[in-house]
Design a protein around this motif. Structure first.
Motif, PDB file in Angstrom:
ATOM      1  N   GLU A 301       0.835  -1.211   0.000  1.00  0.00           N
ATOM      2  CA  GLU A 301       0.000   0.000   0.000  1.00  0.00           C
ATOM      3  C   GLU A 301       0.870   1.261   0.000  1.00  0.00           C
ATOM      4  O   GLU A 301       0.524   2.266  -0.632  1.00  0.00           O
ATOM      5  CB  GLU A 301      -0.909  -0.015   1.224  1.00  0.00           C
ATOM      6  CG  GLU A 301      -1.748   1.242   1.400  1.00  0.00           C
ATOM      7  CD  GLU A 301      -2.744   1.449   0.271  1.00  0.00           C
ATOM      8  OE1 GLU A 301      -3.166   2.609   0.077  1.00  0.00           O
ATOM      9  OE2 GLU A 301      -3.100   0.461  -0.414  1.00  0.00           O
ATOM     10  N   ILE A 302       2.012   1.190   0.690  1.00  0.00           N
ATOM     11  CA  ILE A 302       2.931   2.337   0.705  1.00  0.00           C
ATOM     12  C   ILE A 302       3.423   2.634  -0.700  1.00  0.00           C
ATOM     13  O   ILE A 302       3.429   3.786  -1.150  1.00  0.00           O
ATOM     14  CB  ILE A 302       4.104   2.063   1.670  1.00  0.00           C
ATOM     15  CG1 ILE A 302       3.628   2.170   3.121  1.00  0.00           C
ATOM     16  CG2 ILE A 302       5.270   3.014   1.407  1.00  0.00           C
ATOM     17  CD1 ILE A 302       4.658   1.740   4.137  1.00  0.00           C
ATOM     18  N   VAL A 303       3.834   1.580  -1.423  1.00  0.00           N
ATOM     19  CA  VAL A 303       4.303   1.774  -2.806  1.00  0.00           C
ATOM     20  C   VAL A 303       3.182   2.302  -3.681  1.00  0.00           C
ATOM     21  O   VAL A 303       3.376   3.215  -4.501  1.00  0.00           O
ATOM     22  CB  VAL A 303       4.861   0.445  -3.364  1.00  0.00           C
ATOM     23  CG1 VAL A 303       5.231   0.604  -4.835  1.00  0.00           C
ATOM     24  CG2 VAL A 303       6.076   0.001  -2.570  1.00  0.00           C
ATOM     25  N   GLU A 304       1.981   1.764  -3.508  1.00  0.00           N
ATOM     26  CA  GLU A 304       0.849   2.206  -4.324  1.00  0.00           C
ATOM     27  C   GLU A 304       0.500   3.668  -4.023  1.00  0.00           C
ATOM     28  O   GLU A 304       0.163   4.441  -4.929  1.00  0.00           O
ATOM     29  CB  GLU A 304      -0.363   1.315  -4.048  1.00  0.00           C
ATOM     30  CG  GLU A 304      -1.574   1.609  -4.905  1.00  0.00           C
ATOM     31  CD  GLU A 304      -1.314   1.396  -6.383  1.00  0.00           C
ATOM     32  OE1 GLU A 304      -1.971   2.079  -7.201  1.00  0.00           O
ATOM     33  OE2 GLU A 304      -0.456   0.566  -6.728  1.00  0.00           O
ATOM     34  N   THR A 305       0.591   4.060  -2.749  1.00  0.00           N
ATOM     35  CA  THR A 305       0.333   5.457  -2.384  1.00  0.00           C
ATOM     36  C   THR A 305       1.340   6.388  -3.043  1.00  0.00           C
ATOM     37  O   THR A 305       0.983   7.460  -3.556  1.00  0.00           O
ATOM     38  CB  THR A 305       0.383   5.620  -0.859  1.00  0.00           C
ATOM     39  OG1 THR A 305      -0.617   4.780  -0.264  1.00  0.00           O
ATOM     40  CG2 THR A 305       0.136   7.068  -0.461  1.00  0.00           C
ATOM     41  N   GLY A 306       2.617   5.970  -3.046  1.00  0.00           N
ATOM     42  CA  GLY A 306       3.635   6.784  -3.714  1.00  0.00           C
ATOM     43  C   GLY A 306       3.365   6.934  -5.200  1.00  0.00           C
ATOM     44  O   GLY A 306       3.470   8.034  -5.762  1.00  0.00           O
ATOM     45  N   LYS A 307       3.003   5.823  -5.860  1.00  0.00           N
ATOM     46  CA  LYS A 307       2.706   5.896  -7.305  1.00  0.00           C
ATOM     47  C   LYS A 307       1.498   6.793  -7.568  1.00  0.00           C
ATOM     48  O   LYS A 307       1.507   7.608  -8.499  1.00  0.00           O
ATOM     49  CB  LYS A 307       2.437   4.488  -7.847  1.00  0.00           C
ATOM     50  CG  LYS A 307       3.665   3.594  -7.901  1.00  0.00           C
ATOM     51  CD  LYS A 307       3.305   2.228  -8.460  1.00  0.00           C
ATOM     52  CE  LYS A 307       4.512   1.320  -8.536  1.00  0.00           C
ATOM     53  NZ  LYS A 307       4.176  -0.035  -9.043  1.00  0.00           N
ATOM     54  N   ARG A 308       0.453   6.639  -6.743  1.00  0.00           N
ATOM     55  CA  ARG A 308      -0.759   7.436  -6.941  1.00  0.00           C
ATOM     56  C   ARG A 308      -0.474   8.921  -6.725  1.00  0.00           C
ATOM     57  O   ARG A 308      -0.985   9.783  -7.459  1.00  0.00           O
ATOM     58  CB  ARG A 308      -1.846   6.950  -5.985  1.00  0.00           C
ATOM     59  CG  ARG A 308      -3.229   7.516  -6.272  1.00  0.00           C
ATOM     60  CD  ARG A 308      -4.309   6.714  -5.590  1.00  0.00           C
ATOM     61  NE  ARG A 308      -4.068   6.566  -4.179  1.00  0.00           N
ATOM     62  CZ  ARG A 308      -3.763   5.405  -3.574  1.00  0.00           C
ATOM     63  NH1 ARG A 308      -3.666   4.312  -4.289  1.00  0.00           N
ATOM     64  NH2 ARG A 308      -3.553   5.340  -2.269  1.00  0.00           N
ATOM     65  N   THR A 309       0.381   9.237  -5.760  1.00  0.00           N
ATOM     66  CA  THR A 309       0.737  10.642  -5.508  1.00  0.00           C
ATOM     67  C   THR A 309       1.473  11.245  -6.697  1.00  0.00           C
ATOM     68  O   THR A 309       1.168  12.363  -7.128  1.00  0.00           O
ATOM     69  CB  THR A 309       1.600  10.743  -4.244  1.00  0.00           C
ATOM     70  OG1 THR A 309       0.862  10.207  -3.130  1.00  0.00           O
ATOM     71  CG2 THR A 309       1.975  12.185  -3.959  1.00  0.00           C
TER      72      THR A 309
END
Length: 523
Positions: A301-309
């Motif tokens: 989820e941390i990686v996905e949050t970074g990509k989404r940001t």
């Protein structure tokens, strides 16, 4: 008559003679005259028949040879006619090309004549120009001599005086203009700067929510509380040991309080409780399995949050490790302000301000997003977060102007680009607005971090968890490295070091946990 026919007739005559000789020989041998005549007549008949056959055969061969010869002759004539047609066509093309060549030669001759006429005309005009130029030079010289005689000065002296006069006049005008521009700039600079800052703030939507140190887990009924606590509290102890979060089960209806200063741990504990309650199987082994699984999910989820940001902000080409660090900002706070929200807000402010100043808004947005990247590294060396962020950005191949903007936004480095002051100003704007930050929360979280790091510095310590708002420090040690007798000594050493080196309210309880596990599988 052909040679073949002559040969055939000769052969026929020869046969007849042979037959006659045969007949004479029979007569000579005492045959009767009548028999000789009969034989001679038969021979003549046979010779005549043979002669006719041979004549017919010769005629057939002659007709065949004549037909072949006529066919070959017609083919040869046709071929000759075709060649004659081709030769005539080529001759016609050659005559046409010759005509075209003659026309081109005539055209070239005509153009050559025109060029010669133009050249002659130009030469005549040049001669006239040279003559007029000579006359003009003579008149100019005469006028200069007349002016020198009237003024008493030479031409060079007049030029020097005129140039000096123009230079002095230009200096005076330039100085007046510069003073005017400087005064105007002084009057309008502050106003324009305030205008740009106000416009940047107005165009960015901000949220004023502050991260807390607790999370609330809602349950359907209070019966689940007993299952979460477990027999003699073994389930809740296992959950606290696995997550490092204090779990408060009190009289609050349909709610369990998760207390901890690290938002990542709180989120892991909340999601683990959610899955355990849904599954229904709550025991220490299952708790460890679920916590391990949820920890992996949170990392994803941390990686996905970074990509989404990065996608939301339109920033591309970041190194995957930088993207992961951006995602970790979601679970960190800076003086009570969510770090990811602060970085996004700073990035948008930087883009708007750079656009107002005529700079590259994409670069400014990139620098604004990464300016606090030094607060979420994998390891935390003892250096200011701005310098650490600059080193990380340089390590992951960010451009020098962005690296300088990250490293100098707290004046740890010298500013060398125009992006640096923009990032510094926008960072201050985002952090200084009312309700954005709380100094107390930041100091509290730093104290709990220091507690954990202090205990981790001892050999044999595997994990440390500061719980109960920093009033208790749980230290998990390796069973193969520290004995039961050494655990008491370790707890005393940690307590003494905390007393000597740290400032804290009340008292801190140090609990050292040493476990020995035996695992077997029934197959």
């Amino acid at each position: 008559m052909t040679t073949t026919q002559i040969l055939i007739y000769g052969a026929t005559a020869l046969i007849a003679l042979l037959l006659g000789a045969v007949a004479a020989w029979f007569a000579f041998n005492g045959r009767t005259k009548t028999q000789g005549k009969l034989i001679l007549r038969d021979a003549e008949k046979e010779a005549e028949s043979l002669k006719k056959d041979k004549l017919l055969e010769v005629k057939e061969q002659f007709i065949t040879m004549k037909a072949d010869w006529e066919k070959q002759t017609s083919e040869r004539n046709a071929k000759l006619q075709s060649q004659e047609v081709q030769i005539q066509s080529q001759l016609a093309q050659a005559r046409q090309q010759e005509m075209q060549l003659n026309q081109r030669q005539d055209e070239l001759a005509r153009k050559r004549n025109e060029v010669e006429a133009i050249r002659e005309n130009l030469n005549n005009q040049l001669g006239i120009i040279e003559q007029k130029k000579s006359e003009l030079d003579r008149v100019h010289k005469t006028e200069i001599e007349r002016l020198e005689a009237l003024s008493g000065l030479s031409a060079e002296e007049v030029k020097e005086r005129l140039a000096q006069s123009l230079k002095e006049e230009a200096k005076t005008s330039a100085a007046a203009y510069i003073n005017e521009v400087v005064e105007e700039a002084k009057m309008t600079a502050a106003k324009e700067a305030k205008k740009i800052v106000v416009q940047s703030i107005q165009r960015v939507a901000t949220e004023t929510a502050i991260e807390n140190a607790i999370s609330v887990f809602h349950i359907d009924s209070d019966e689940i509380k007993g299952r979460i606590i477990g027999r003699e509290g073994r389930n809740i102890r296992a959950l606290e040991a696995a997550t490092g979060i204090e779990i408060v089960v009190d009289d609050t209806p349909e709610a369990i309080i998760l207390s901890g200063f690290d938002p990542v741990r709180r989120e892991i504990a909340r999601l683990s409780l959610h899955q355990l309650v849904q599954d229904g199987r709550i025991h220490p082994a299952r708790i460890e399995e679920i916590v391990h699984k949820v920890r992996r999910q949170v990392e994803e989820e941390i990686v996905e949050t970074g990509k989404r940001t990065t996608i939301d902000l339109g920033i591309h080409g970041l190194h995957p490790d930088l993207v992961r660090m951006i995602g970790r900002m979601k679970y960190r706070s800076s003086y009570g302000q969510n770090l990811l929200q602060h970085s996004r807000e700073t990035a948008n402010l930087c883009a708007i301000m750079a656009s107002e100043l005529g700079l590259n808004p994409q670069k400014a947005k990139r620098a604004g997003l990464l300016h606090d990247i030094g607060k979420v590294p994998d390891d935390e060396p003892e250096m200011p977060h701005a310098e650490l962020g600059a080193k990380l950005a340089e390590k992951y191949h960010e451009k020098p102007d962005i690296v300088n903007a990250i490293g100098s936004h707290h004046d740890e480095m010298e500013m060398t680009t125009l992006l640096a002051p923009i990032v510094q100003v926008c960072d201050a704007i985002s952090g200084a607005r009312p309700g954005a930050r709380r100094e107390i929360v930041e100091a509290y979280i730093k104290r709990l971090n220091d507690l954990e790091q202090l205990a981790l510095s001892y050999p044999g310590v595997l994990k440390t968890y500061a719980i109960q708002a920093g009033r208790e420090l749980r230290v998990i040690v390796g069973a193969e490295k520290i004995t039961d007798a050494e655990t008491e000594s370790l707890s005393n050493e940690i307590a003494k070091k905390i007393q000597d080196e740290m400032t804290y309210p009340g008292q801190v309880k140090i609990t050292v946990i040493r476990e020995t596990r035996a695992v077997a599988f029934a197959k």
